[in-house]
Enzyme design. Structure first.
Site, short mmCIF file in Angstrom:
data_model
loop_
_atom_site.label_atom_id
_atom_site.label_comp_id
_atom_site.label_asym_id
_atom_site.label_seq_id
_atom_site.Cartn_x
_atom_site.Cartn_y
_atom_site.Cartn_z
CG ASP A 197 27.06 22.48 -43.57
OD1 ASP A 197 27.89 22.61 -42.65
OD2 ASP A 197 26.49 23.44 -44.12
CG HIS B 253 28.22 19.47 -47.93
ND1 HIS B 253 28.79 20.46 -48.70
CD2 HIS B 253 27.06 19.96 -47.46
CE1 HIS B 253 27.98 21.51 -48.70
NE2 HIS B 253 26.91 21.23 -47.96
#
Ligand code: ZN
Length: 481
Positions: free
Chosen positions: A305, A447
């Site tokens: 993400d 991430h």
């Protein structure tokens, strides 16, 4: 939320004409959350020229986000080669606000309640010739926070100097400028005459209050006052627009160039910096469909993400190609706009691109209109980069409700395994978490804005591949599990 925009009134103050736009705190909040603007859609940023950040050579977006409802924050600011002093000023402001927020609202392991969230997003005002202008918009909903505020930062490539908003106005003209602003503000509802005098009483508070100024496409100067700066808080954000013919004589030499570059950009940004060319992005292309059958073999869907980020995402793509792993990227629109080439490379390598909003707000706190804007702007950026519109979205913080579901046809994707990699910048720890916790058909949250998370990937792929796992996209997992 309704935007209460005053009908633009042309007021004559001697030779001086000014228009004032007023918006309530809630409408200012809504638009900042939506498009980074401060007032109604017909005003302000809509009249500022769009800047294509992907044209800025060597641009890096510095992001720091949480993905945890007990501590909701997302900050970003641009790092442009050659504008070091300006980057340092933004970094200092952002880090200070984040530190205050984390210490008051994010005590480890505590539930900080419904009301807290920090979001600092950025918007390019000018990036042309030797002028760079950026606005940072802060939404701080913690008890210690000031709600909504914004600040503009300027870089003068000719003088190699960082300029504040007030630097747009010549030293010798600041008294006249302030007098004009005060005269106009005094007529506004909610403006306290004493507060007004206090706000402009000395150079330091002047600079603090006049920290958000930008030019409109027709060369007027747009001055925005944060909630409570010059009026009672209920009056919200106040914007004064000083027309071109009035403001031009008062501008500094830099202010004149900033005005000119806003009205008529002369070409690419050139601050005279030697930027290091971006590392080569792998050109590895997966042409065939993925025939992995997750009913028959053990599958895992790794998800990354908040990117794309340079250079982290390019490094990650290299690792994934080495193991023929496919993953899903939940990208943030403002980063897609800055790095469309990285998103294109992700798609070409056979990965899936999902939508993770434009600038990472908690969508459950937004109106339907704002949610639609967050997701559709990001869809458009992904489509522009890859030629394909995504089908999946991941709500920031995993925060979702019926309003969010109803606002989009995108399918929401949460996760089963949280690495908490945003909290622990430790590659070995991240790798261990995934290896120990992830099992068949799990969706793993990571991430790619953190170098430590990317560094954990080779160990994850090596170990889990040896244990017989296959790495597939979320849509593939859903279709075949
Ligand atoms: Zn996120």
């Amino acid at each position: 939320m309704r935007t209460h925009t005053m009908a633009p009134t042309l007021m004559l103050l001697g030779a001086l004409s000014l228009t004032v736009t007023c918006s309530t705190a809630s409408s200012a909040y809504s638009d900042a959350a939506t498009v980074g603007a401060r007032t109604g859609s017909s005003t302000a940023s809509a009249r500022v020229h769009g800047v294509d950040p992907s044209k800025i050579k060597g641009l890096r977006i510095v992001s720091d986000n949480s993905e945890d409802t007990s501590c909701r924050f997302a900050t970003s600011y641009p790092d442009v080669p050659g504008a070091r002093a300006m980057t340092a000023a933004m970094k200092k402001d952002v880090e200070q606000r984040l530190a205050t927020f984390r210490s008051t609202a994010c005590e480890d392991g505590q539930d900080n309640g419904e009301g807290t969230e920090l979001n600092i997003g950025h918007q390019f005002l000018v990036a042309s010739g030797d002028v760079l202008g950026v606005r940072l918009t802060t939404k701080d909903l913690s008890a210690a926070g000031s709600g909504l505020s914004a600040r503009t930062y300027w870089y003068d490539g000719k003088a190699h100097a960082y300029r504040t908003a007030l630097g747009l106005v010549a030293d010798g003209s600041r008294d006249a400028f302030v007098t004009a602003l005060k005269a106009r503000l005094k007529g506004r509802e909610g403006v306290d005459a004493t507060a007004l005098d206090d706000a402009f009483s000395d150079p330091a508070s002047r600079a603090a209050v006049l920290d958000d100024m930008a030019f409109t496409a027709d060369g007027a100067l747009w001055v925005t006052f944060d909630r409570g700066d010059v009026a009672v808080p209920a009056a919200g954000t106040l914007t004064v627009t000083v027309p071109k013919k009035t403001i031009t004589p008062w501008l500094s030499a830099f202010g004149k160039r900033a005005q000119q570059q806003t009205v008529q950009p002369s070409g690419p940004l050139d601050l005279g910096a030697h930027h290091t060319p971006a590392p080569a992005v792998i050109t590895h292309t997966v042409s065939g469909a993925d025939h992995t059958d997750c009913k028959k073999v053990r599958c895992i869907a790794l998800t990354f993400d908040d990117g794309p980020a340079a250079p982290e995402t390019a490094t990650l793509l290299k690792y994934l190609a080495r193991y023929h792993a496919r993953v899903t990227f939940f990208t943030v629109g403002q980063n897609v706009a800055a790095h469309p080439g990285l998103v294109r490379a992700e798609a070409r390598a056979g990965h899936e691109i999902g939508n993770h909003s434009w600038n990472h707000p908690d969508l459950t706190r937004l109106t339907r209109r704002q949610i639609i804007s967050q997701l559709s702007r990001t869809n458009a950026a992904i489509k522009a980069a890859t030629g394909k519109t995504p089908t999946l979205f991941r709500p920031p913080y995993g925060a979702i409700n019926q309003t969010v579901r109803n606002a989009t046809t995108l399918s929401p994707v949460l996760w089963n395994v949280d690495t908490e990699d945003w909290k622990y910048p430790d590659a070995a720890r991240v790798a261990r978490t995934v290896i120990n916790k992830a099992g068949r058909n799990d969706v793993v949250l990571m991430h790619d804005i953190h170098p430590t998370s990317v560094a954990a990937v080779p160990e994850i792929l090596r170990t889990l591949t040896a244990r017989g796992y296959h790495f597939v996209t979320v849509s593939h997992l859903r279709a075949t599990m």
